[in-house]
Design a protein around this motif. Structure first.
Motif, PDB file in Angstrom:
ATOM      1  N   ASP A 110      70.127  -8.919  35.541  1.00  0.00           N
ATOM      2  CA  ASP A 110      69.128  -9.993  35.641  1.00  0.00           C
ATOM      3  C   ASP A 110      68.994 -10.567  37.043  1.00  0.00           C
ATOM      4  O   ASP A 110      68.377 -11.613  37.226  1.00  0.00           O
ATOM      5  CB  ASP A 110      69.413 -11.125  34.643  1.00  0.00           C
TER       6      ASP A 110
ATOM      7  N   ARG B 131      65.911   2.239  43.404  1.00  0.00           N
ATOM      8  CA  ARG B 131      65.108   1.590  42.365  1.00  0.00           C
ATOM      9  C   ARG B 131      65.565   2.051  40.972  1.00  0.00           C
ATOM     10  O   ARG B 131      65.704   1.252  40.051  1.00  0.00           O
ATOM     11  CB  ARG B 131      63.628   1.929  42.596  1.00  0.00           C
ATOM     12  N   GLN B 132      65.828   3.332  40.840  1.00  0.00           N
ATOM     13  CA  GLN B 132      66.299   3.877  39.564  1.00  0.00           C
ATOM     14  C   GLN B 132      67.665   3.295  39.193  1.00  0.00           C
ATOM     15  O   GLN B 132      67.874   2.847  38.063  1.00  0.00           O
ATOM     16  CB  GLN B 132      66.379   5.396  39.664  1.00  0.00           C
TER      17      GLN B 132
ATOM     18  N   GLY C 217      67.468  -0.494  38.299  1.00  0.00           N
ATOM     19  CA  GLY C 217      66.866  -0.658  36.983  1.00  0.00           C
ATOM     20  C   GLY C 217      67.867  -0.385  35.873  1.00  0.00           C
ATOM     21  O   GLY C 217      67.946  -1.136  34.891  1.00  0.00           O
TER      22      GLY C 217
ATOM     23  N   SER D 290      68.883  -5.002  36.887  1.00  0.00           N
ATOM     24  CA  SER D 290      68.272  -5.909  37.861  1.00  0.00           C
ATOM     25  C   SER D 290      66.780  -6.040  37.582  1.00  0.00           C
ATOM     26  O   SER D 290      66.170  -5.163  36.986  1.00  0.00           O
ATOM     27  CB  SER D 290      68.462  -5.375  39.280  1.00  0.00           C
ATOM     28  N   VAL D 291      66.210  -7.116  38.057  1.00  0.00           N
ATOM     29  CA  VAL D 291      64.762  -7.299  38.022  1.00  0.00           C
ATOM     30  C   VAL D 291      64.266  -6.864  39.396  1.00  0.00           C
ATOM     31  O   VAL D 291      64.442  -7.584  40.380  1.00  0.00           O
ATOM     32  CB  VAL D 291      64.381  -8.766  37.733  1.00  0.00           C
ATOM     33  N   VAL D 292      63.702  -5.670  39.458  1.00  0.00           N
ATOM     34  CA  VAL D 292      63.361  -5.048  40.736  1.00  0.00           C
ATOM     35  C   VAL D 292      61.898  -5.334  41.087  1.00  0.00           C
ATOM     36  O   VAL D 292      61.002  -5.087  40.274  1.00  0.00           O
ATOM     37  CB  VAL D 292      63.615  -3.524  40.683  1.00  0.00           C
TER      38      VAL D 292
ATOM     39  N   GLY E  95      58.395  -4.777  42.255  1.00  0.00           N
ATOM     40  CA  GLY E  95      57.543  -3.596  42.339  1.00  0.00           C
ATOM     41  C   GLY E  95      56.929  -3.462  43.720  1.00  0.00           C
ATOM     42  O   GLY E  95      56.963  -4.385  44.532  1.00  0.00           O
TER      43      GLY E  95
END
Length: 183
Positions: free
Chosen positions: A105, A128-129, A132, A136-138, A140
């Protein structure tokens, strides 16, 4: 206005890292209510489950810093079309044990620079992969930068050609932090 703590992780252990220069230049673009720290990752031992029962002090220091941060910006080079081992190791330490995963989170953004035209794009794709999967809240969007003359000025600021692009990306990240972090 609330103050937020942003941990900026530099995914390189090189003293004169171009990505450290980039991270410090990005920090200059942040509004005054964003406090910045740079957690150290180059002193973490290689992740080993055998060390979990008595975690090394460097690991506890790192995970405590990430846990205390409201958000994390990762600024990374690309090594062999992926993220550097030193960064992956830090991510692994922060994810264990699963019930104490410091990434879960946590708002996360990523950028990075490399001399090539793709500007660390594949490292960020892998990152990013991973983030995720870790919950985590990645943020965009993409923030790939080619490290070339003028990206960072002599004053350590983002150069004119990339300034608006990087500033817009960080403004979006600050907005996400403000929306997600509850006070």
């Amino acid at each position: 206005m609330s103050t937020y703590h942003l941990a900026i992780i530099v995914g390189s252990n090189r003293r004169e890292s171009t990505n450290r220069q980039l991270a410090e230049a990005i920090a200059k673009l942040l509004p005054g209510h964003i406090e910045v720290s740079y957690p150290q990752i180059d002193d973490l031992p290689l992740y080993n489950l055998d060390l979990e029962s008595e975690r090394p002090a460097s690991v506890n220091r790192f995970t405590d810093e990430i846990r205390a941060a409201d958000a994390v910006l990762i600024v990374t080079p690309e090594h062999n079309r992926s993220l550097p081992a030193v960064l992956k190791n830090a991510l692994d330490w922060g994810s264990k044990p699963m019930d104490k995963n410091v990434w879960f989170d946590k708002p996360v953004a990523m950028t990075g620079a490399s001399p090539g035209a793709m500007g660390a794009a594949l490292a960020q794709q892998h990152l990013r992969q991973i983030m995720g999967i870790l919950g985590s809240v990645v943020l965009g969007g993409e923030a790939y930068l080619q490290f070339r003359p003028g990206l960072i000025t002599e004053n350590g600021e983002i150069g004119e050609d990339s300034h608006q692009f990087v500033k817009s990306y960080m403004d979006r990240f600050v907005s996400l932090i403000e929306k997600l972090v509850q006070r």
